[in-house]
Design an enzyme around this catalytic site. Structure first.
Site, PDB file in Angstrom:
ATOM      1  N   HIS A 427      70.066 -38.927 -60.712  1.00 28.88           N
ATOM      2  CA  HIS A 427      69.412 -37.682 -60.304  1.00 28.88           C
ATOM      3  C   HIS A 427      68.549 -37.097 -61.420  1.00 28.88           C
ATOM      4  O   HIS A 427      67.393 -36.721 -61.200  1.00 28.88           O
ATOM      5  CB  HIS A 427      70.469 -36.660 -59.862  1.00 28.88           C
ATOM      6  CG  HIS A 427      69.890 -35.314 -59.571  1.00 28.88           C
ATOM      7  ND1 HIS A 427      69.916 -34.275 -60.484  1.00 28.88           N
ATOM      8  CD2 HIS A 427      69.247 -34.838 -58.481  1.00 28.88           C
ATOM      9  CE1 HIS A 427      69.312 -33.228 -59.961  1.00 28.88           C
ATOM     10  NE2 HIS A 427      68.908 -33.533 -58.746  1.00 28.88           N
ATOM     11  N   CYS A 757      46.201 -63.873 -85.459  1.00 26.75           N
ATOM     12  CA  CYS A 757      47.270 -62.973 -85.010  1.00 26.75           C
ATOM     13  C   CYS A 757      47.757 -62.053 -86.122  1.00 26.75           C
ATOM     14  O   CYS A 757      48.850 -61.510 -86.051  1.00 26.75           O
ATOM     15  CB  CYS A 757      48.446 -63.767 -84.428  1.00 26.75           C
ATOM     16  SG  CYS A 757      49.197 -64.937 -85.579  1.00 26.75           S
TER      17      CYS A 757
END
Length: 803
Positions: A427, A757
């Site tokens: 909730h 990279c």
């Protein structure tokens, strides 16, 4: 009452278009029961008391005028007045619906259901509002449900209470806040065969990732007992992901799973009518294992995909779904007990990148599951009862064991929410997501560690882990429209090792993953030396005990390693699918391997681990070959079982061509054959010999990724870990630029792919421009540098084309 308008409609006769008559929940149940049973979606049979039955009963009793008297000019912010008005309204509806006509209709329908399931069949009685589950509203949790009702007398009582629950305090507030007229919303009551999840398990399914809105996964949560615990956040549930494109292509595999604490099991207790619920501590042994088997997860995923496809076809556009499931403890079958359109994540603006970044860090107070991707600061208010809500101030950080729907008026004003318990479908998470408020759920000790009056920073900007820091920390918010970004011709990729950040990072405009570091997953998600899993007899008793504990849910310690590594790598590959993801084989140094659990028994002590037993040298060596076999098995599972053939492999720190051939032969022996099923194998170009012999290496590998850190270190002879000579570590050195040129042109000469990279292109625009002019195939940088690098490379290409 009109003879032409039914009081009762059976699920078999209902369709999704019947919302006005039976509400969203019942219409959806009928749609699935009548249309999707042949697609493997199992829904318990039942019937609905129509909205007409509700309205006719109220009209006959003159109830609307009485309700208007109670509700007119009600100030919903006055909690006491709201409670009085809600109680009075419920009493009016309850009395109005006690008619003999309704009693007879319910008794006849119940008798019909008993003919199918047997006498005294137990049923669940659930409310369904006529404005429920619309795309612009979710009434979930606003009204009452009653479980395990047996007999027509108790069923009549439960139905009357359901009708009355249209006027729960929380429902009144929700309608006012969302602009719904109390008297234009009616209630239908659904009565369906009770699924005994109290003796098994239940949970929630979303057909997208709830935080990012990523559409290519099914996200399943579950816990033992009735589903209310999962919905209300009373437990930390198990979580599972299934990758939609791979599943549709026939690959049946769980992409990723997280074991929840599942602290409580909600069961049934005898009540004065039907049954009440009660929470009992879950047995320790059950908490330590998953509430679903893999085949059950996959069965739920199949049902969820069928539901999503059906509702999408009806809507004429992709329609993500929010689904509730239950497992029957009396037979083990899996049932779908509710489905509705997902109303929050699906509405996220496509292409809008809102990035929150902490500028500083502070002491960590608690961590939990992150909801949303925002950051907020505020003063703590620990809420233990309704009295605390009365003094809650807007902008405060609401801290509680869990939340419930009655708190929503206050939650709407909170700056952030933190709970002890709950998963990402509880909730608190659902409301926080809907309100755009950052929340950390399942934080364990939040109510003890955080104190009313403390100033804290709640950060949900670092992936799945949410963190509460002491103090008000500075943070930055950037808003970028991805569609308006100028994209360079050179593909810009990202470096990524953390699966928790994969989906969030994949939403950025990158060309894929140029470097996925396997060692991050081994270190953070496994934590054990691979050889210790193969030879546990060589480690201490304490280490062996810990290994047994970690691998308790797997057939063997080796299977634990393979599964965890495959799920980590697979999550990254799935997030970016079909874009390429290049995973680098493990590149720990011997001292880093030794720091893993059990590692000291298998690692040499080296004076300079940076240049020692690392990378390719390990994979076929007797000291690690059995561990490397586990790495290969994990990669093979990702490509073959998960179907993620966008995963490519890269070999790090490969010193010689003969060494490269040995490694490739070892990989092939374990099923990873270059060229098979499109497998490409690259090599890190990070040793000068890789550049010097690039023609020879090109005969062995499909491509190169320049590792600028190690290549700079070895070209300039500078230890990159040494502070003393750090000033000499500079990728812009003329010698380094020549190495970069030779690597790029050499790969091109041999018709091999080549990228970089390292962070050099992001840190130094001139290097990015230099590489773009050379025609490098791709540039891969850290996610934080991606947008900056896109702009740098685009500008460099524009400049180059102008000259």
């Amino acid at each position: 009452m009109s003879e032409n308008t039914p009081l009762v409609r059976w699920f078999a006769d209902l369709r999704a278009s019947d919302v006005a008559e039976v509400g969203g929940k019942n219409a959806s149940l009928g749609e699935m029961y009548s249309r999707l049973s042949t697609a493997g979606v199992r829904v318990p049979n039942g019937f609905a008391l129509t909205a007409y039955a509700y309205r006719e009963a109220l009209a006959a009793a003159g109830a609307e005028a009485k309700l208007r008297t109670v509700l007119d000019r009600l100030a919903i912010t006055d909690i006491a007045a709201l409670a009085r008005a809600g109680a009075a309204a419920r009493r009016i509806v309850y009395e109005a619906t006690g008619t003999a006509t309704l009693r007879a209709a319910i008794a006849n329908a119940y008798a019909e259901l008993a003919r199918e399931y047997g006498p005294d069949v137990a049923v669940a009685v659930r409310s369904s509002a006529t404005a429920e589950d619309l795309p612009e509203a979710s009434f979930a949790g606003q009204h009452e449900s009653y479980l395990n009702i047996v007999g027509e007398e108790d069923l009549f009582e439960a139905c009357r209470r359901c009708f009355a629950s249209l006027f729960t305090d929380r429902a009144i507030v929700y309608r006012v806040n969302n602009g719904f007229d109390h008297f234009k919303v009616a209630l239908s009551v659904g009565v369906m065969k009770m699924i005994r999840a109290d003796a098994a398990a239940s949970g929630v399914i979303f057909t997208l990732d709830t935080e990012s809105g990523f559409r290519d996964v099914v996200f399943i949560t579950g816990s033992y007992g009735l589903g209310e615990n999962v919905v209300q956040g009373a437990v930390d549930p198990d979580e599972f992901y299934v990758h939609k494109p791979s599943f549709r292509a026939g690959h049946r595999a769980v992409l990723r799973r997280t074991l929840g604490s599942k602290q409580l099991t909600m069961g049934l207790a005898p009540g004065h009518f039907g049954a009440t619920t009660r929470n009992l501590p879950t047995e320790a042994a059950k908490r330590l294992r998953f509430c679903l088997k893999d085949e059950e997860v996959l069965a739920l995923a199949a049902a969820a995909l069928a539901i999503e496809a059906h509702y999408s076809a009806q809507a004429g556009h992709p329609q993500p779904m929010d689904i509730e499931w239950a497992k029957d403890g009396e037979g083990g079958a899996l049932f779908i007990v509710q489905a509705r359109p997902e109303t929050v994540a699906a509405r996220k603006r496509a292409g809008r990148l809102d990035t929150y970044t902490l500028q500083t860090r502070g002491p960590v107070l608690v961590t939990g599951r992150a909801v949303g991707e925002k950051i907020a600061t505020g003063v703590v208010r620990v809420v233990t009862s309704a009295k605390d809500l009365e003094i809650f101030r807007p902008g405060e950080v609401l801290v509680a064991a869990a939340t419930n729907p009655d708190w929503e008026p206050v939650m709407k004003t909170a700056g952030a929410i933190v709970t002890d318990h709950g998963g990402r479908t509880c909730h608190a998470a659902i409301v926080a997501r809907e309100l755009g408020v950052p929340a950390v759920v399942g934080a364990g000790v939040a109510t003890a560690a955080l104190h009313t009056g403390d100033t804290v920073t709640v950060s949900c900007a670092d992936g799945e882990v949410g963190t509460v820091y002491a103090g008000a920390l500075a943070f930055e918010v950037s808003h970028v429209d991805a569609a308006a970004l100028p994209l360079p011709k050179t593909p810009i990729m990202v470096n990524l090792g953390n699966p928790d950040l994969a989906i969030k990072t994949a939403m950025l405009p990158s060309a894929g993953v140029g470097l996925a570091r396997m060692e991050f997953i081994i270190n953070e998600h496994i934590g054990v030396h691979p050889m210790a899993l193969v030879h546990p007899e060589k480690v201490s008793d304490a280490e062996r005990s810990r290994i047994s504990e970690l691998s308790r849910n797997d057939p063997s310690p080796q299977a634990f390693f393979i599964r965890e590594l495959a799920e980590g790598i697979g999550t990254i590959a799935a997030a970016f699918h079909p874009r390429p993801v290049i995973v680098r084989l493990s590149d720990f140094k011997s001292n880093e391997y030794a720091a893993l659990l059990g590692g000291s028994a298998f690692e040499p002590k080296e004076a300079n681990p940076m240049l020692g037993f690392r990378g390719a040298a390990r994979y076929a060596h007797p000291a690690y070959a059995e561990g490397f076999a586990l790495e290969c098995a994990a990669l093979l599972r990702v490509r073959r079982e998960m179907g993620l053939t966008n995963l490519l492999v890269m070999v790090p720190f490969c010193r010689r061509v003969d060494e490269a051939k040995t490694v490739l032969a070892e990989m092939a022996r374990h099923g990873l054959r270059r060229g098979e099923d499109g497998l490409e194998i690259y090599v890190m170009c990070e040793i000068p010999n890789n550049v010097i012999q690039i023609d020879a290496f090109s005969e062995v590998f499909d491509g190169f990724s320049i590792g600028s850190n190690d290549l700079t270190q070895l070209t300039l002879g500078v230890d990159r870990d040494s502070d003393i000579v750090a000033f000499d570590f500079d990728e812009r050195d003329p010698g380094m630029l020549e190495m970069l040129r030779l690597a790029v042109t050499g790969a091109a000469r041999n018709h091999r792919k080549v990228g970089i990279c390292g962070e050099a292109p992001a840190n130094y625009p001139e290097i990015a421009a230099f590489l773009a002019r050379l025609g490098i195939g791709s540039i891969s940088v850290n996610p934080a540098s991606l947008l900056r690098t896109l702009a740098i490379v685009h500008d460099a290409e524009q400049t180059a084309s102008a000259t």
